[in-house]
Scaffold this active site. Structure first.
Site, PDB file in Angstrom:
ATOM      1  N   GLU A   3      36.173  39.412  47.168  1.00 15.25           N
ATOM      2  CA  GLU A   3      35.331  40.577  47.016  1.00 15.25           C
ATOM      3  C   GLU A   3      34.786  41.037  48.343  1.00 15.25           C
ATOM      4  O   GLU A   3      35.316  40.630  49.504  1.00 15.25           O
ATOM      5  CB  GLU A   3      34.058  40.255  46.148  1.00 15.25           C
ATOM      6  CG  GLU A   3      34.593  39.404  44.891  1.00 15.25           C
ATOM      7  CD  GLU A   3      33.704  39.554  43.849  1.00 15.25           C
ATOM      8  OE1 GLU A   3      32.824  40.463  43.724  1.00 15.25           O
ATOM      9  OE2 GLU A   3      33.851  38.915  42.735  1.00 15.25           O
ATOM     10  N   ARG A 249      40.233  43.163  32.969  1.00 15.95           N
ATOM     11  CA  ARG A 249      39.620  41.923  33.870  1.00 15.95           C
ATOM     12  C   ARG A 249      38.854  41.149  33.116  1.00 15.95           C
ATOM     13  O   ARG A 249      38.252  41.365  32.212  1.00 15.95           O
ATOM     14  CB  ARG A 249      38.891  42.618  35.233  1.00 15.95           C
ATOM     15  CG  ARG A 249      39.540  43.669  35.807  1.00 15.95           C
ATOM     16  CD  ARG A 249      40.512  43.183  36.962  1.00 15.95           C
ATOM     17  NE  ARG A 249      39.813  42.343  38.093  1.00 15.95           N
ATOM     18  CZ  ARG A 249      39.149  43.121  39.000  1.00 15.95           C
ATOM     19  NH1 ARG A 249      39.308  44.370  39.290  1.00 15.95           N
ATOM     20  NH2 ARG A 249      38.473  42.401  40.002  1.00 15.95           N
TER      21      ARG A 249
END
Length: 290
Positions: A3, A249
């Site tokens: 991330e 996702r």
């Protein structure tokens, strides 16, 4: 998938090793571009843009990479031999350091003036100088999808992945499958601010934590904890897919704390991740990371 905080740390390491240094060896072992134009070029900076890495040179070329699910950049001494392995997709070397791009998900060589073709679609970067909370909130409120899918859409805001999305929504007691347009602006702003705080709190740490503890098994509330007890209510944390077809996702959540089961969650018992063989369930493979 790494991330925004992980990508920013990577950019800082690469910048420290390469900025102001001349590239003596350059190889792109994946894709169609020839890296010879980078030989002899001096690195001006390496920066992060959301989940993207931009290695800029004074000659006007930029090497763009994206880590996707399993990618990373490893920095080694220039004296170390460069391995001839399939997972090494890029090699950049100065007189002192060598950077190895491993299992990169994207790799492009473009003129610096053309970077917008690769990252111009991104929303405000949660960790960037361009961060604009009001714009991120406006993007989310205008999204035609659920708040969970909207947070993961890098066009709305850049840098948030499944970990910080799941954790932010849990901490704000928000149902991930709620249509973004049905939420009050104040509620959307709360979750955006939560994601912003969590990402900033983890920039300096290799072990990501949303709980305040970096001990193994104690670092997160719901992410990758399906089938285990919720830290808040002791109910069962669950996982389901979120997002439009072909862009789905994984989303971890607590139905008790967050307003009920996902529309595509039948409520059947889910085994804790890592306690049995990986099994496909509604397109999800239990690997522990979304």
């Amino acid at each position: 998938m790494p991330e925004g905080d992980t990508v920013l740390r990577t950019a800082r390491r690469l910048h420290a090793a390469f900025a102001g240094e001349v590239l003596r060896r350059t190889e792109l072992r994946w894709g169609e571009r020839d890296a010879d134009v980078l030989v002899g070029a001096t690195t001006s900076e390496v920066v992060a843009r959301g989940k993207h890495l931009l290695h800029r040179t004074e000659s006007g070329w930029t090497l763009h990479s994206h880590l996707r699910m399993e990618g990373s950049w490893r920095i080694a001494a220039a004296s170390e031999p460069v391995p001839h392995r399939a997972d090494v997709r890029a090699v950049l070397a100065t007189d002192v350091w060598t950077g190895l791009g491993l299992r990169l998900g994207m790799l492009d060589l473009v003129r610096t003036d053309d970077e917008h073709r690769l990252v111009g679609h991104l929303g405000p970067d949660v960790l960037g100088a361009d961060w604009d909370e009001d714009l991120a909130v406006a993007h989310l409120l205008a999204s035609p999808t659920t708040i969970g899918a909207a947070l993961l859409d890098q066009r709305n805001l850049a840098g948030v992945g499944t970990l910080y999305c799941s954790e932010s929504l849990f901490l704000e007691k928000m149902q991930p499958w709620t249509p973004a347009r049905d939420l009050a602006e104040a509620d959307v702003r709360r979750v955006v601010r939560r994601a912003h705080r969590l990402l900033h709190a983890n920039v300096e740490h290799a072990v990501q934590s949303t709980t305040g503890s970096r001990r193994v098994g104690e670092s997160v509330h719901v992410h990758a904890r399906s089938g285990r007890a919720c830290r808040r209510c002791r109910g069962s944390v669950r996982v389901a897919m979120i997002g439009p077809p072909t862009q789905e996702r994984t989303m971890f959540y607590c139905p008790t704390c967050q307003g009920g089961l996902a529309p595509n969650d039948d409520g059947a018992r889910q085994q804790p991740l890592g306690t049995g063989p990986a099994k496909r369930r509604r397109g999800y493979i239990a690997r522990g990371r979304g």
